[in-house]
Design an enzyme around this catalytic site. Structure first.
Site, short mmCIF file in Angstrom:
data_model
loop_
_atom_site.label_atom_id
_atom_site.label_comp_id
_atom_site.label_asym_id
_atom_site.label_seq_id
_atom_site.Cartn_x
_atom_site.Cartn_y
_atom_site.Cartn_z
N ASN A 115 1.20 -1.11 -0.14
CA ASN A 115 -0.34 0.30 0.28
C ASN A 115 1.05 1.30 0.36
O ASN A 115 1.95 1.61 0.32
CB ASN A 115 -1.14 -0.22 0.68
N PHE A 119 -2.07 8.17 4.32
CA PHE A 119 -2.34 8.96 5.43
C PHE A 119 -3.54 9.05 4.52
O PHE A 119 -4.39 10.69 5.36
CB PHE A 119 -1.84 10.03 6.70
N SER A 180 5.66 5.00 8.87
CA SER A 180 5.14 4.80 7.67
C SER A 180 6.21 5.12 6.55
O SER A 180 6.84 6.41 6.44
CB SER A 180 4.01 5.55 7.39
N ASN A 182 4.89 6.12 3.02
CA ASN A 182 4.35 6.43 2.37
C ASN A 182 3.75 8.12 2.25
O ASN A 182 3.53 8.72 1.91
CB ASN A 182 3.00 5.25 2.66
N THR A 183 4.75 9.11 3.74
CA THR A 183 4.92 9.47 4.27
C THR A 183 6.29 9.73 3.83
O THR A 183 7.11 9.88 4.49
CB THR A 183 4.81 10.44 5.34
N LYS A 223 5.37 3.78 16.97
CA LYS A 223 5.25 2.80 15.81
C LYS A 223 7.21 2.42 15.49
O LYS A 223 7.15 3.13 14.71
CB LYS A 223 4.25 2.38 15.49
N ASN A 252 5.93 -1.73 10.96
CA ASN A 252 5.05 -0.83 10.67
C ASN A 252 5.73 -1.86 9.05
O ASN A 252 5.88 -3.18 8.83
CB ASN A 252 5.18 -0.02 10.49
#
Ligand SMILES: Cc1cc2nc3c(=O)[nH]c(=O)nc-3n(C[C@H](O)[C@H](O)[C@H](O)COP(=O)(O)O)c2cc1C
Length: 335
Positions: A115, A119, A180, A182-183, A223, A252
């Site tokens: 994915n 966010f 994460s 993805n940021t 996390k 994560n």
């Protein structure tokens, strides 16, 4: 029924199928909000001895990991599936659309997902309003907090603090997400010089909010990414202890591609069964480095996988991808 339903759902693009599932869970939650007289959970999901961790009580050790309910807020339906706790988020201060679609991909042969959601969430104010409407809590609700994409890393602490302020009254625990993939640049916040001040600011704000509300401070967890180098883990654990963090969550999604598959060319974080070994390895290393309570997540599909995480030092576990492949009966099987 689930194999048939899953076969049908998997004919749809992954995010469309997710949307349909959420729609159903929203209906169930709305129904329970309207008509249920008390918190409801299946009898089999209550362990004979209730579990205590982070100063909270849990009916069982299986939680829903962040990213499934990103702010739709459907805890009633999720507790109805047996989860011992539910982590909502990641929530950012301002609403965010996330990355363009498609941004969620199945690798069914390996029970994995990639994915790059980014966010997507309705923002802290909207989530606070939805949480205020939840009448019955059959277990702890955790909130995973993050920063908006356009907030520079130097100002990241203000985003975490703002989200905490807005949501403090509504959650039983908070998870600081800096892992994460993805940021852009988010994972840089895991570096030792940035991590301490960020966590200090968040924990201090938590204490201020608790004093204002006249309640005990909520636990704050961090996390971590499975892509942190092994030799960085003790340093992170030490900072966590020094600043007074309540616990750590490992892990994560990973930027690594533990299997070969055409879908692996997609950018984003990889989750599911093939992540399990690395996630458990990180958990074990953290367990060796700190006495802080730990939450194990990554690749859980079976009771044996749960036992592996508990043996590696986890007090609680969480599942996401295993729930997508395993369906509504997942928690019962894991228990
Ligand atoms: C589609 C998707 C979205 C996710 N979104 C988030 C998120 O917003 N915040 C977060 O901390 N973790 C997020 N995660 C990571 C999961 O919470 C979990 O840590 C990871 O997927 C490993 O567990 P699993 O193998 O059981 O899926 C997401 C995972 C997936 C698959």
């Amino acid at each position: 029924m689930w194999p048939l339903l899953r076969a049908l759902l998997f004919l749809l693009p992954a995010e469309t199928a997710h949307g349909l599932g959420m729609w159903w869970l929203e209906i169930i939650s709305a129904w329970r909000r309207r008509f249920a007289q008390a918190p409801r959970r299946p009898t089999w999901s209550r362990m004979p001895d209730s579990i205590e961790a982070f100063g909270l009580r849990f009916q069982n050790r299986i939680g829903l990991a962040a990213g499934f309910d990103k702010g739709d807020v459907v805890p009633e339906a999720l507790f109805g599936l047996g989860f011992g706790f539910v982590e909502i988020g990641t929530v950012t201060p301002r609403p965010q659309a996330g990355n363009p679609r498609p941004r969620l991909f199945r690798i069914s042969e390996h029970h994995a997902l990639i994915n790059r959601m980014g966010f997507n969430n309705p923002g802290a104010d909207a989530v606070a309003k939805k949480l205020a409407r939840v009448r019955h809590r059959a277990g702890p609700i955790w909130l995973n907090i993050g920063k908006n994409k356009d907030t520079p890393n130097d100002d990241a602490a203000s985003d975490y603090v703002a989200t905490l302020q807005t949501l403090y009254a509504y959650a039983d625990a908070f998870v600081v997400n800096i892992s994460s993939p993805n940021t852009p640049g988010l994972r840089d916040l895991q570096s030792e010089d940035k991590l301490g001040p960020l966590l200090q600011a968040t924990i201090a704000e938590g204490k201020t909010c608790a004093a204002r509300l006249g309640i005990a401070p909520r636990p704050v967890l961090l996390k971590l990414s499975p892509d942190l180098a092994d030799d960085a883990l003790p340093g992170v654990a030490k900072i966590a202890e020094q600043v007074g963090l309540s616990g750590l969550i490992a892990t994560n999604t990973t930027l690594a591609r533990p299997v070969e598959h055409p879908v692996c060319k997609e950018q984003g974080g990889f989750s599911g069964a093939p992540l399990r070994t690395r996630a458990t390895d990180v958990l074990q290393r953290l367990h060796a480095a700190t006495k802080l309570p730990l939450v194990g997540v990554g690749g859980i599909e079976t009771r044996v996988d749960v036992a592996e995480k508990l043996a590696a030092g986890a007090s609680l576990v969480e599942v996401y991808t295993g729930f997508i492949y395993g369906g509504p009966g997942t928690v019962k099987r894991l228990i």
